[in-house]
Structure formats: structure tokens, C-alpha cells
Design a protein around this motif. Structure first.
Motif, PDB file in Angstrom:
ATOM      1  N   PRO A 150       9.757   2.121  -5.684  1.00 56.64           N
ATOM      2  CA  PRO A 150      10.502   0.895  -5.994  1.00 56.64           C
ATOM      3  C   PRO A 150      11.937   1.180  -6.444  1.00 56.64           C
ATOM      4  N   LYS A 151      12.474   2.297  -5.998  1.00 52.53           N
ATOM      5  CA  LYS A 151      13.866   2.679  -6.261  1.00 52.53           C
ATOM      6  C   LYS A 151      14.473   3.033  -4.912  1.00 52.53           C
ATOM      7  N   PRO A 152      15.782   2.759  -4.723  1.00 52.93           N
ATOM      8  CA  PRO A 152      16.357   2.975  -3.394  1.00 52.93           C
ATOM      9  C   PRO A 152      16.421   4.444  -3.002  1.00 52.93           C
ATOM     10  N   VAL A 153      16.089   4.708  -1.740  1.00 54.33           N
ATOM     11  CA  VAL A 153      16.154   6.065  -1.193  1.00 54.33           C
ATOM     12  C   VAL A 153      17.038   6.017   0.054  1.00 54.33           C
ATOM     13  N   ILE A 154      18.119   6.785   0.033  1.00 58.44           N
ATOM     14  CA  ILE A 154      19.044   6.852   1.172  1.00 58.44           C
ATOM     15  C   ILE A 154      18.918   8.236   1.799  1.00 58.44           C
ATOM     16  N   ALA A 206      21.105  -5.847 -10.327  1.00 64.69           N
ATOM     17  CA  ALA A 206      19.987  -5.940 -11.283  1.00 64.69           C
ATOM     18  C   ALA A 206      18.826  -5.070 -10.792  1.00 64.69           C
ATOM     19  N   PRO A 207      18.411  -4.070 -11.580  1.00 63.75           N
ATOM     20  CA  PRO A 207      17.399  -3.118 -11.101  1.00 63.75           C
ATOM     21  C   PRO A 207      16.065  -3.755 -10.714  1.00 63.75           C
ATOM     22  N   ILE A 208      15.633  -4.755 -11.480  1.00 59.34           N
ATOM     23  CA  ILE A 208      14.338  -5.371 -11.131  1.00 59.34           C
ATOM     24  C   ILE A 208      14.471  -6.138  -9.817  1.00 59.34           C
ATOM     25  N   ALA A 209      15.620  -6.789  -9.623  1.00 56.64           N
ATOM     26  CA  ALA A 209      15.832  -7.516  -8.356  1.00 56.64           C
ATOM     27  C   ALA A 209      15.815  -6.543  -7.179  1.00 56.64           C
ATOM     28  N   VAL A 210      16.395  -5.354  -7.371  1.00 55.55           N
ATOM     29  CA  VAL A 210      16.380  -4.340  -6.305  1.00 55.55           C
ATOM     30  C   VAL A 210      14.946  -3.881  -6.044  1.00 55.55           C
ATOM     31  N   ALA A 211      14.200  -3.602  -7.112  1.00 52.86           N
ATOM     32  CA  ALA A 211      12.822  -3.120  -6.949  1.00 52.86           C
ATOM     33  C   ALA A 211      11.947  -4.180  -6.274  1.00 52.86           C
ATOM     34  N   LEU A 212      12.117  -5.438  -6.695  1.00 53.85           N
ATOM     35  CA  LEU A 212      11.290  -6.499  -6.100  1.00 53.85           C
ATOM     36  C   LEU A 212      11.697  -6.753  -4.649  1.00 53.85           C
ATOM     37  N   SER A 213      12.989  -6.602  -4.342  1.00 52.96           N
ATOM     38  CA  SER A 213      13.440  -6.738  -2.935  1.00 52.96           C
ATOM     39  C   SER A 213      12.778  -5.677  -2.071  1.00 52.96           C
ATOM     40  N   LEU A 214      12.759  -4.427  -2.581  1.00 54.22           N
ATOM     41  CA  LEU A 214      12.110  -3.350  -1.819  1.00 54.22           C
ATOM     42  C   LEU A 214      10.638  -3.675  -1.582  1.00 54.22           C
ATOM     43  N   LYS A 215      10.000  -4.232  -2.609  1.00 52.57           N
ATOM     44  CA  LYS A 215       8.576  -4.572  -2.496  1.00 52.57           C
ATOM     45  C   LYS A 215       8.369  -5.656  -1.420  1.00 52.57           C
ATOM     46  N   GLU A 255       8.598 -13.811 -10.161  1.00 51.03           N
ATOM     47  CA  GLU A 255       8.690 -12.697 -11.133  1.00 51.03           C
ATOM     48  C   GLU A 255      10.133 -12.454 -11.544  1.00 51.03           C
ATOM     49  N   ALA A 256      11.041 -12.478 -10.570  1.00 44.81           N
ATOM     50  CA  ALA A 256      12.460 -12.221 -10.864  1.00 44.81           C
ATOM     51  C   ALA A 256      13.018 -13.296 -11.800  1.00 44.81           C
ATOM     52  N   CYS A 257      12.524 -14.531 -11.625  1.00 44.12           N
ATOM     53  CA  CYS A 257      13.045 -15.631 -12.449  1.00 44.12           C
ATOM     54  C   CYS A 257      12.647 -15.499 -13.913  1.00 44.12           C
ATOM     55  N   ASP A 258      11.677 -14.635 -14.184  1.00 40.56           N
ATOM     56  CA  ASP A 258      11.237 -14.398 -15.559  1.00 40.56           C
ATOM     57  C   ASP A 258      12.041 -13.296 -16.249  1.00 40.56           C
ATOM     58  N   THR A 259      13.023 -12.718 -15.581  1.00 43.35           N
ATOM     59  CA  THR A 259      13.721 -11.574 -16.176  1.00 43.35           C
ATOM     60  C   THR A 259      14.984 -11.997 -16.932  1.00 43.35           C
ATOM     61  N   GLU A 260      15.358 -11.172 -17.892  1.00 42.85           N
ATOM     62  CA  GLU A 260      16.619 -11.404 -18.616  1.00 42.85           C
ATOM     63  C   GLU A 260      17.809 -11.245 -17.676  1.00 42.85           C
ATOM     64  N   ASP A 261      17.674 -10.295 -16.731  1.00 44.11           N
ATOM     65  CA  ASP A 261      18.798 -10.070 -15.813  1.00 44.11           C
ATOM     66  C   ASP A 261      19.086 -11.293 -14.948  1.00 44.11           C
ATOM     67  N   ALA A 296      28.598  -9.619 -14.459  1.00 42.50           N
ATOM     68  CA  ALA A 296      27.267  -9.526 -15.084  1.00 42.50           C
ATOM     69  C   ALA A 296      27.062  -8.134 -15.675  1.00 42.50           C
ATOM     70  N   SER A 297      26.331  -8.099 -16.783  1.00 42.64           N
ATOM     71  CA  SER A 297      25.974  -6.824 -17.391  1.00 42.64           C
ATOM     72  C   SER A 297      24.441  -6.752 -17.419  1.00 42.64           C
ATOM     73  N   PHE A 298      23.876  -6.025 -16.461  1.00 40.85           N
ATOM     74  CA  PHE A 298      22.421  -6.007 -16.317  1.00 40.85           C
ATOM     75  C   PHE A 298      21.794  -4.907 -17.181  1.00 40.85           C
ATOM     76  N   THR A 299      20.607  -5.180 -17.701  1.00 45.49           N
ATOM     77  CA  THR A 299      19.930  -4.216 -18.563  1.00 45.49           C
ATOM     78  C   THR A 299      18.628  -3.708 -17.963  1.00 45.49           C
ATOM     79  N   GLY A 300      18.205  -4.306 -16.842  1.00 47.06           N
ATOM     80  CA  GLY A 300      16.934  -3.868 -16.236  1.00 47.06           C
ATOM     81  C   GLY A 300      15.735  -4.454 -16.947  1.00 47.06           C
ATOM     82  N   ARG A 301      15.955  -5.571 -17.655  1.00 44.61           N
ATOM     83  CA  ARG A 301      14.821  -6.253 -18.293  1.00 44.61           C
ATOM     84  C   ARG A 301      14.689  -7.674 -17.750  1.00 44.61           C
TER      85      ARG A 301
END
Ligand code: COA
Length: 260
Positions: A98-102, A204-213, A235-241, A255-260
């Protein structure tokens, strides 16, 4: 953690550069490389210091020139099946991270090398990159995923052509058919990969992870995939980010994202 066939460097921004390091064999995938990739990507699943991964090959000539043909003399029916199962399991682990791989493709990406690039989320090719599925020349077919991932990426017709002819294609054609996302001069390859990774890691890290999913189920029937997407959107709508992203936009600030 140390690896016998990989060089791993994690920078301050959380970008792990992983270099397959068998340049004298054009970085061919032997059992040690497969084991090291498994160990590294297993660690990457939980290691919070790693935010994204750039995978490349040592030397100027090759990303990965395939599975190690020296091992092929030992293979028969049952061991060939296990060989394919093992490689596929490791490549699935990469694809499902759930993290980007290039993949930064710095030369030959043949056979298992092309399949490794296919398991990565994004492929950036140097202008000297060469792709191909030459397995038919050896009396086998791809076993690390190309018959499934290549048609999903470039379409059934072109995948069939590449797998049945074993022809090698250059970076410009790989780009034209959607196999490479981008082609850059060889000297700019790692910079281009880092730049794209930097862009992704600024989101936003969670948005990236959920997009990958969600993207992982893009080959499912539409209704099923849309249902997964809607669930992940919730799920994304429940995040602080999410709140931060919207407030930043409306407040005309960054924006200042925290990954929460
Ligand atoms: N497995 C094992 N060894 C490999 C390899 C592979 N897939 N690809 C390259 N090597 C080795 C070569 O045997 C050679 O080793 P040596 O110096 O001990 O003899 C070394 O890497 C350099 O390769 P070489 O063939 O001399 O380089 P080249 O520039 O003349 O040719 C390729 C490059 C990629 C065209 C050629 O190496 C090749 O066709 N490799 C096999 C590609 C393949 O079929 N991959 C799919 C496997 S399923």
C-alpha cells in the motif's frame, strides 16, 4: 537488515532506493534475489520510515535481464510449478504494497525483469531501456505474471504479439503502448523517478494507499470494483487528512498532511 543481492538506501524523505546488484549477470533473478526482494518488501509493509520505493538495477546496461537461466537446467514439471509460484508470490507482495513502487528501468527488462516492472505501480524507462518476453526462445512461457499483467496494461493484442514473438522493443514503443509511463534520457532516470515519487509523497498518505487498493481491483467486474471504491472513499472521508485537504483548499493555503 542486510541483503546479499540488493543495495538499499532510505533517504530522509522516506524514499527507499532498492538496486538489484548482480551487474555481471545483468541483474538476473536467481533465488537469492527473489528471497531478498521478498524480505525487503515484507519489511516495507510495516517499516514506517519507508514511504515509497524506487526499484532499479545496478550498472548502466540492465534493469533485470530475466530469471537466471543458469537455474533452468534443474527445472522439471513439479519444480517449474514451484518456481513460478514462488516468483509470483513475491511479485504479488510488491503489487499489493500500500505504498507506491516505481520501477526505474535502466536498460534490459526481459522476461522476469519485464514482469518485475509490471508488478511495480509505475514504470519510468531510460531511453536505452529494452523490454521483452523472450521465454518462447527457451521453450517456456512467462511464469512470473506477464500473461496476466501485460494484457491488462497494454491490451490483449499487443501482449499476445510480444509473448508469442519474443521480440524486444525499445523504450519509445514501450511508451507508445503504455508499458512505460515516461521515457527520459538515461542520465536523468533516477532524478525523474525521485521527482515523481516526491509528488506522490507530498499527497495525503492514506489517500494514496487507498487509491492503490482500489486500483488493484480495476480488473474485477465494474459493479464489484465500484463497490470497493465507494467503501474506500468512505474510509478516506473519516481521516484527518481529508478534513485538512478540504479546509486548506477552501482557505486558499497549502495542505499539511499528517497521514492520519
Ligand atoms: N540469466 C542468467 N545469466 C544471464 C541472463 C539471464 N537471464 N542474462 C544475461 N546473463 C549473463 C550472461 O550469461 C553473461 O554472463 P557471462 O559473462 O558469465 O557469460 C552476462 O550476463 C552478460 O550477458 P551477455 O549475454 O554477455 O550480454 P549481451 O550484451 O551480449 O546480451 C542480452 C544481453 C540481455 C541480450 C542477453 O544477455 C540475453 O539474451 N539474456 C537472456 C535474456 C532472456 O532470455 N531472459 C528471459 C529469461 S526467462
Amino acid at each position: 537488515m542486510s541483503y546479499t543481492t540488493l543495495l538499499v538506501d532510505v533517504d530522509d524523505s522516506g524514499i527507499a532506493t532498492v538496486t538489484i546488484n548482480r551487474p555481471d549477470k545483468l541483474n538476473a533473478l536467481n533465488a537469492d534475489v527473489i528471497d531478498d526482494l521478498d524480505a525487503f518488501f515484507s519489511r516495507a509493509e510495516t517499516d514506517e520510515s519507508i514511504k515509497g520505493i524506487i526499484l532499479t538495477g545496478a550498472g548502466e546496461k540492465s534493469f533485470v535481464a530475466g530469471a537466471d537461466i543458469a537455474r533452468f537446467r534443474e527445472l522439471d514439471g513439479p519444480s517449474g510449478r514451484l518456481f513460478a509460484d514462488r516468483g509470483q508470490a513475491v511479485f504479488n507482495r510488491i503489487e499489493n504494497l500500500p505504498k507506491p513502487v516505481i520501477a526505474a528501468i535502466n536498460g534490459f527488462a526481459l522476461g522476469g525483469g519485464s514482469e518485475l516492472a509490471l508488478a511495480c505501480h509505475i514504470r519510468i524507462a531510460a531511453d536505452n531501456a529494452v523490454f521483452g518476453q523472450p521465454e518462447v526462445n527457451l521453450g517456456i512461457l512467462p511464469g512470473y505474471g506477464a500473461t496476466q499483467r501485460l494484457p491488462r496494461l497494454v491490451g490483449l493484442g499487443i501482449a499476445t504479439e510480444l509473448i508469442l514473438t519474443g521480440n524486444m522493443i525499445k523504450a519509445d514503443r514501450a511508451h507508445a503502448i503504455g508499458l512505460a509511463n515516461q521515457v527520459v534520457p538515461a542520465a536523468e532516470l533516477m532524478g525523474a523517478a525521485r521527482k515523481m515519487m516526491g509528488t506522490i509523497l507530498s499527497k495525503a498518505p492514506i489517500a494514496v494507499a487507498l487509491s492503490l487498493k482500489a486500483l488493484r481491483v480495476a480488473d474485477r467486474p465494474l459493479a464489484e470494483g465500484l463497490d470497493v471504491e465507494a467503501g474506500l472513499f468512505g474510509e478516506a472521508c473519516d481521516t484527518e487528512d481529508f478534513k485538512e485537504g478540504v479546509e486548506a483548499f477552501l482557505g486558499k493555503r497549502k495542505a499539511s498532511f499528517t497521514g492520519r
